[in-house]
Structures are given as structure tokens and as C-alpha cells.
Motif scaffolding. Structure first.
Motif, mmCIF file in Angstrom:
data_model
loop_
_atom_site.group_PDB
_atom_site.id
_atom_site.type_symbol
_atom_site.label_atom_id
_atom_site.label_comp_id
_atom_site.label_asym_id
_atom_site.label_seq_id
_atom_site.Cartn_x
_atom_site.Cartn_y
_atom_site.Cartn_z
ATOM 1 N N HIS A 28 20.201 -27.110 7.310
ATOM 2 C CA HIS A 28 21.084 -25.946 7.383
ATOM 3 C C HIS A 28 20.888 -25.062 6.157
ATOM 4 C CE1 HIS A 28 23.015 -28.686 10.220
ATOM 5 N NE2 HIS A 28 23.543 -27.623 10.776
ATOM 6 N N PRO A 29 20.605 -23.781 6.354
ATOM 7 C CA PRO A 29 20.421 -22.870 5.216
ATOM 8 C C PRO A 29 21.680 -22.791 4.360
ATOM 9 C CG PRO A 29 19.696 -21.840 7.276
ATOM 10 C CD PRO A 29 20.416 -23.102 7.650
ATOM 11 N N GLN A 30 21.487 -22.753 3.050
ATOM 12 C CA GLN A 30 22.632 -22.696 2.133
ATOM 13 C C GLN A 30 23.451 -21.427 2.329
ATOM 14 O OE1 GLN A 30 21.264 -23.259 -1.879
ATOM 15 N NE2 GLN A 30 20.300 -25.221 -1.440
ATOM 16 N N GLY A 31 22.758 -20.296 2.578
ATOM 17 C CA GLY A 31 23.469 -19.030 2.737
ATOM 18 C C GLY A 31 24.405 -19.065 3.929
ATOM 19 N N ASP A 32 23.945 -19.643 5.058
ATOM 20 C CA ASP A 32 24.794 -19.723 6.244
ATOM 21 C C ASP A 32 25.979 -20.641 5.993
ATOM 22 O OD1 ASP A 32 25.454 -19.240 8.993
ATOM 23 O OD2 ASP A 32 24.689 -21.230 9.470
ATOM 24 N N THR A 33 25.742 -21.745 5.290
ATOM 25 C CA THR A 33 26.840 -22.663 4.966
ATOM 26 C C THR A 33 27.874 -21.978 4.089
ATOM 27 O OG1 THR A 33 25.299 -24.538 5.086
ATOM 28 C CG2 THR A 33 27.404 -24.922 3.989
ATOM 29 N N ALA A 34 27.416 -21.150 3.147
ATOM 30 C CA ALA A 34 28.346 -20.444 2.258
ATOM 31 C C ALA A 34 29.224 -19.466 3.018
ATOM 32 C CB ALA A 34 27.564 -19.707 1.170
ATOM 33 N N THR A 35 28.714 -18.886 4.117
ATOM 34 C CA THR A 35 29.520 -17.909 4.864
ATOM 35 C C THR A 35 30.731 -18.566 5.518
ATOM 36 O OG1 THR A 35 28.192 -18.194 6.884
ATOM 37 C CG2 THR A 35 27.525 -16.449 5.363
ATOM 38 N N HIS A 36 30.680 -19.876 5.751
ATOM 39 C CA HIS A 36 31.853 -20.555 6.308
ATOM 40 C C HIS A 36 33.029 -20.474 5.334
ATOM 41 C CE1 HIS A 36 29.635 -22.025 9.703
ATOM 42 N NE2 HIS A 36 28.794 -22.722 8.964
ATOM 43 N N PHE A 37 32.723 -20.572 4.039
ATOM 44 C CA PHE A 37 33.780 -20.523 3.028
ATOM 45 C C PHE A 37 34.317 -19.109 2.826
ATOM 46 C CE2 PHE A 37 31.769 -24.510 1.995
ATOM 47 C CZ PHE A 37 32.816 -25.296 1.546
ATOM 48 N N ILE A 38 33.467 -18.115 3.001
ATOM 49 C CA ILE A 38 33.853 -16.742 2.673
ATOM 50 C C ILE A 38 34.196 -15.960 3.935
ATOM 51 C CG2 ILE A 38 33.137 -14.635 1.471
ATOM 52 C CD1 ILE A 38 31.133 -16.420 -0.084
ATOM 53 N N ASN A 39 33.165 -15.601 4.728
ATOM 54 C CA ASN A 39 33.386 -14.756 5.894
ATOM 55 C C ASN A 39 34.270 -15.414 6.942
ATOM 56 O OD1 ASN A 39 30.729 -14.191 4.545
ATOM 57 N ND2 ASN A 39 30.837 -12.378 5.832
ATOM 58 N N ASP A 40 33.934 -16.672 7.311
ATOM 59 C CA ASP A 40 34.667 -17.312 8.396
ATOM 60 C C ASP A 40 36.112 -17.617 8.010
ATOM 61 O OD1 ASP A 40 32.539 -17.257 10.167
ATOM 62 O OD2 ASP A 40 31.712 -19.131 9.433
ATOM 63 N N ALA A 41 36.329 -18.103 6.802
ATOM 64 C CA ALA A 41 37.701 -18.393 6.369
ATOM 65 C C ALA A 41 38.536 -17.118 6.320
ATOM 66 C CB ALA A 41 37.683 -19.068 4.995
ATOM 67 N N ASP A 42 37.955 -16.029 5.828
ATOM 68 C CA ASP A 42 38.680 -14.752 5.783
ATOM 69 C C ASP A 42 38.956 -14.219 7.180
ATOM 70 O OD1 ASP A 42 38.834 -14.722 3.046
ATOM 71 O OD2 ASP A 42 37.076 -13.458 2.752
ATOM 72 N N ALA A 43 37.975 -14.360 8.090
ATOM 73 C CA ALA A 43 38.167 -13.874 9.459
ATOM 74 C C ALA A 43 39.284 -14.646 10.160
ATOM 75 C CB ALA A 43 36.866 -13.997 10.248
ATOM 76 N N ILE A 44 39.322 -15.964 9.959
ATOM 77 C CA ILE A 44 40.390 -16.781 10.548
ATOM 78 C C ILE A 44 41.739 -16.373 9.973
ATOM 79 C CG2 ILE A 44 41.335 -19.114 10.690
ATOM 80 C CD1 ILE A 44 38.422 -20.111 10.744
ATOM 81 N N SER A 45 41.785 -16.162 8.660
ATOM 82 C CA SER A 45 43.021 -15.750 8.008
ATOM 83 C C SER A 45 43.506 -14.403 8.534
ATOM 84 C CB SER A 45 42.807 -15.673 6.491
ATOM 85 O OG SER A 45 43.955 -15.158 5.848
#
Length: 585
Positions: free
Chosen positions: A140-157
Motif C-alpha cells: 500500500h502506498p504511503q501517500g494513500d495511507t496518509a489520506t485516510h488520516f487527513i482527507n477521509d477523516a475530515d470528510a467523515i467529520s
């Protein structure tokens, strides 16, 4: 990651990676229930939010009926009771002020719950990632994994915030409105309700179809983030090979793909709002026309129905306005659960009593120390079923021996160490340390026995003292300095501007050799029972290599050590030299 751990699996995604790539586009009831569990730390705020939403919705339901009754009872033309009208107007104003106050309370606590939800999502992801096997990071690419913490968490919020702002108020308002409408005129209600059903059906149907577009958009964001991370990490290589334009071309192509996906998602999410507003306006006409046609409805009744329809349609229109945020949240939620549902490293439920000391540490003899005898017994392993890296491999290492492992790239040198550290599990056979099967030892205790120096150095943006003491933050300055001296790093550290308080990468740039010596000092401070040197001298000059080898000799004195290297000078003095060949295709 270690290079050999990637050689056989990169052409084919692992089952975990396949699961990630095929993650569902719809969020199930189970996922929504789990999402509510993220709000566990904000239950009090959630309760206050629900109470405020009920009160706000209730006032918005009562106010139109109160206004309709006021209109019907304020008197005939030219004979209006101003005192009555003024009193009722003040009461109505008080209702709307209270409704506004409770709406503010809903907004405030919705923000609190949404922020804490993002906190819990990131906390759950962090916990999960720390318990996933190394195979996950290999595929799994590190950049894609990092988006779970930033983009995805913010989108869910954001999606949860917008949803909470409307959900409970909508429920109270719609249920109360329907009840009052039936009470005033059940015939008019039967005519209006199909319009409401049409509005809800059109909005939800379009919204469901847009989910896949937002899932595609979020996946492209993760992929693009991975490309950017690769560009930043490999900037020197890109420039050295003159591949700037090649990278930019690929970046532009993927960026354009993301742009098209985003435009499609935004366009699709914008459709429900004009559709529902058209139904909304048509219903106002029906209320006025049919109210007169039916007869028996007073001006106050018609006014009340119009206001009730506004109460009924406004939340639905509001929901269609936030379709973008909600759909993005659902897409991100499916991506997050694709991570959270992955199987973790299975730990030993009950380690062998003989393998653990009373304090819970792995020991081998009555002295409480690990002797360091290592036995690979008929080990078979492959990253895929079709390609085996090892087939019936056996090796015995006596306590205190220094073993050199050599062979061409891709032969499994690092893989052998990955099996020893239980980053991967062997398919067949077993590995023993001092006669104990490593699968009967807790991973944390097994790995605490080893000190590992890798080819790629890893330093934090903290002081050199903190970097050396990373594994033992309670170490004294004297212990840190002693470890640095043993690693042949004390001399260059003292020449730095702030000595041990220098922050690598911020205060000064260190050479690869200097970074490697700091990594060795970090391992020395841990005082491990077994040592692994994995290509740690491949990127340094001869003088630095000599210092690293001397430092490793200091470390391996009285300890079992494994050296993976290509240079003969690095493996000089080894007790055993194991040459691995290319695995069979």
C-alpha cells in the motif's frame, strides 16, 4: 521497506490490497452503527444535541398552527383586535426566538460531535495501522495511507456534522408536521404527501447513484497523494535521471482524471436540489388552488398548510444541498472501514511459560539471558503460492556466532530476517531460538530480543540525543554518550553546532554514514541479545564502512549477529557465510 520483502508480491496485489481496491461503495447498517461508536466520547454532547433538535423542531411545528389560528381569530376587516394581535405576535416571536436558540445549540454540539468523531476515526486508524502486518505496508502506498488520516477523516467529520445538523430536527419536524396537517385536513394531506414522497424518492435515488463517483474521487485523491509522496521522496533520483517532465506528464494525466471525476461527482450531487425545488414550488401552487377548490379551508388553514409544507420541504432541500458532503463522507467511510476490517497480526494467546520470565520477557536459561542459538528447521515460504522464496531451508547458528548472508538481489536475504522477526510467517517448518518456537513467543517480546540496522536510515526531527534514546527514552545522558562512543559516532556529534542537542534535518544535514552510525548507537543503547545488519554499509564510503563494521563488531561481541551484505570487507571475520541463490520460478 526492506527490498527483498517486496520482490515477489508487487506484481500481484495481496488479498488485503485487493480488498482495499474493491471496497464497497455503499455503507452498510453495520458500518453506520460502527460510525456511531466513534461518537462514544461525546455521548453527553449527542444527548444535548438530540434534546435541542426535538425542542427546535417542536417549536417549528407548533408555530404555523398558532399563526393560522391567529389569522382566523384576529377579527373582521376594519374591526381587528390589535391587543389580541399584538399579544399573539409577541408569543409567536418568542417561539421563533427559542427555536433559533435551540438551533444554535444543535449547531454547536454537532460541531463538537463531528470534531470528536474525526478524533476517534484517526485514533482507530492509528491503532489499526500499528497492528497490521508488514505485508500491508509492502503493498500500500504511503501517500494513500496518509489520506485516510487527513482527507477521509475530515470528510467523515464534515458529512456527519451536516447530517447531525439536519437529521433529528428533520425527523421531529416532518412527523409533527404530518400530524398537524392530518388534524387540519386529511384530504389535503393525502394530496400533498405524494408530492413529499416524490421529492424524497428523487433526492435519494440520485444520491445513491452519485456515491460511486465520490468513491472514485476519493480513491484518486489517495493515488495522487501517493504520487506526490513518491516525488518528494525521490526528488534527487528524478532530477538525476532527467525525468522531471515524465513525472509531470504522469501527474498532469492523473490530476486531469481527478478533475474529471470531481466535476462528474459535483454535477451528479447538484441534481437533487433543483429537482426537489421544482416539486416544492409546484406543491405551493397545489395548496393554494386546491385549498380554494375544496372549500371549507380558511385563510388561516391555507396559510398553515403553506408554512407546514415549507417545514416539510425545507429539511429535504437542505439535505440535497449537503449531498456533496454526505456522499463524500460515505465514500471515505467505506475506505476507512476497508482498513479497519483488515486482519491484524495474530498474537499468541498464552506464551510458553518456559519462554517467559516472571516479568514477561523472553529468556532461555537460568541466568535470565537469551543465549542466541537460532535454528531454521525445514522452512518453506513464498509471498505468493506460485513462487517460493525458500523451500525446505535449514540453518543452525550457534550462540555468539556472526553469520554473513550473501547472494544476488532478490534471493531472499532480507526475507530470511523478516521470517526471523515474524514480519511474515513461514508456510511450513519452524524457526527456534534457544529451542523455543518463535510462534509461541509474543511478537513484541521476540522483536525486543533483536537489534536491527537497515540500509535505509530513519531519524526523527528531534535532537540527536532523542534519536539515540528512541527505544529507551528514560536513558541517562551518560548511557546515550556511551552508546554513541561504542558506535563510533561521538566524535562527529561533538563537532556539530549544538552537539547532542542538534536536530538532524533542521539544524544541519547529516551524511548517510553519520545517520547510519546514529542508528547503530540507537540499537546499542537497547542492548539486544541478537543483532541484524541489513545492507547497512551499501550506501557509504570505505572509511565510514570501516567505522560501521567496527561498531557492529562491538555490538556482536558475545551476541549472535546476522550480516546481510555484498561487500567482502563487510563480512570479514564471519563465523559462517550462507550463500543464497535465486528462487525457483
Amino acid at each position: 521497506m526492506a527490498k527483498d520483502s517486496m520482490l515477489s508480491g508487487m506484481g500481484n496485489l495481496s488479498p488485503d490490497a485487493a480488498k482495499m481496491s474493491d471496497a464497497k461503495t455503499r455503507v452498510s447498517l453495520k458500518d453506520l452503527t460502527a460510525l456511531l461508536q466513534f461518537t462514544g466520547t461525546s455521548k453527553f454532547s449527542l444527548v444535548l444535541l438530540i434534546l435541542a433538535a426535538i425542542l427546535s423542531g417542536g417549536l417549528q411545528v407548533v408555530a404555523p398552527a398558532f399563526l393560522g389560528a391567529t389569522i382566523d381569530n384576529m377579527g373582521e376587516a376594519g374591526n381587528v383586535d390589535l391587543t389580541y394581535l399584538g399579544t399573539r405576535a409577541l408569543i409567536l416571536l418568542g417561539m421563533y426566538l427559542l427555536a433559533a436558540l435551540f438551533t444554535w445549540v444543535v449547531t454547536y454540539f454537532a460541531n463538537v460531535v463531528a470534531a470528536k468523531t474525526a478524533l476517534e476515526v484517526r485514533r482507530s486508524l492509528s491503532h489499526k495501522l500499528s497492528h497490521l502486518p508488514v505485508s500491508f505496508y509492502d503493498t500500500h502506498p504511503q501517500g494513500d495511507t496518509a489520506t485516510h488520516f487527513i482527507n477521509d477523516a475530515d470528510a467523515i467529520s464534515e458529512g456527519m456534522l451536516q447530517g447531525l445538523l439536519n437529521l433529528f430536527t428533520v425527523l421531529v419536524t416532518i412527523l409533527g408536521t404530518v400530524g398537524f396537517m392530518v388534524f387540519i385536513s386529511w384530504k389535503m394531506t393525502l394530496i400533498i404527501l405524494p408530492m413529499a414522497v416524490l421529492m424524497i424518492w428523487s433526492a435519494t435515488t440520485i444520491a445513491k447513484k452519485t456515491t460511486k463517483y465520490f468513491k472514485s474521487q476519493q480513491n484518486l485523491v489517495g493515488s495522487l497523494s501517493g504520487d506526490v509522496e513518491e516525488n518528494l521522496y525521490g526528488r534527487k533520483e528524478i532530477k538525476a535521471f532527467g525525468c522531471e517532465e515524465k513525472f509531470l506528464s504522469a501527474f498532469r494525466e492523473k490530476n486531469e482524471e481527478l478533475n474529471k471525476s470531481s466535476v462528474t461527482a459535483q454535477f451528479a450531487s447538484s441534481l437533487p436540489n433543483p429537482v426537489t425545488r421544482f416539486v416544492d414550488s409546484t406543491t405551493y401552487i397545489l395548496i393554494g388552488a386546491l385549498g380554494v377548490w375544496f372549500g371549507g379551508l380558511t385563510v388561516g388553514n391555507i396559510t398553515t398548510f403553506i408554512l407546514y409544507w415549507k417545514n416539510f420541504s425545507k429539511p429535504i432541500n437542505d439535505l440535497t444541498n449537503i449531498t456533496t458532503q454526505v456522499m463524500a463522507a460515505f465514500a471515505s467511510l467505506s475506505r476507512v472501514f476497508a482498513i479497519l476490517d483488515l486482519p491484524e497480526e495474530k498474537e499468541v494467546e498464552e506464551a510458553s511459560a518456559k519462554a517467559l520470565s516472571p516479568e514477561g520477557h523472553v529468556v532461555s536459561d537460568e541466568t535470565g539471558k537469551v543465549r542466541g542459538e537460532v535454528l531454521f528447521e525445514h522452512v518453506t515460504f513464498g509471498y505468493t503460492k506460485e513462487k517460493k522464496i525458500f523451500d525446505d531451508f535449514s540453518l543452525k547458528v550457534e550462540p555468539g556466532q556472526k553469520v554473513a548472508i550473501i547472494g544476488p538481489t532478490g534471493c531472499g536475504k532480507t526475507t530470511l530476517m523478516n521470517l526471523l522477526m515474524r514480519f511474515y510467517e513461514s508456510d511450513e517448518g519452524r524457526i527456534l531460538i534457544d529451542g523455543k518456537d518463535i510462534r509461541e513467543m509474543p511478537r513484541s517480546e521476540l522483536r525486543r530480543m533483536f537489534g536491527m540496522v537497515l540500509q535505509e536510515t530513519w531519524l526523527l526531527e528531534r535532537s540527536i540525543r532523542d534519536n539515540i534514546a528512541y527505544g529507551r527514552p528514560d536513558a541517562t545522558d551518560e548511557e546515550v554518550i556511551a552508546a554513541a562512543k561504542a558506535a563510533r559516532a561521538h566524535g562527529f556529534i561533538k563537532r556539530l553546532p549544538d552537539g547532542y542537542d542538534t536536530v538532524p534535518g533542521k539544524d544541519i544535514s547529516l551524511s548517510e554514514g553519520q545517520k547510519q552510525l546514529l542508528c547503530i548507537a540507537r540499537v546499542l543503547l537497547m542492548d539486544p541479545s541478537l543483532l541484524i545488519l541489513d545492507e547497512a554499509t551499501s550506501a557509504v564510503d570505505t572509511l565510514t564502512e570501516k567505522r560501521i563494521v567496527e561498531a557492529f563488531d562491538n555490538m556482536t561481541r558475545g551476541r549472535t549477529g546476522f550480516i546481510i551484505a555484498h561487500r567482502l570487507s563487510t563480512i570479514a571475520g564471519a563465523d559462517q557465510v550462507i550463500k543464497l541463490g535465486q528462487p525457483k520460478k
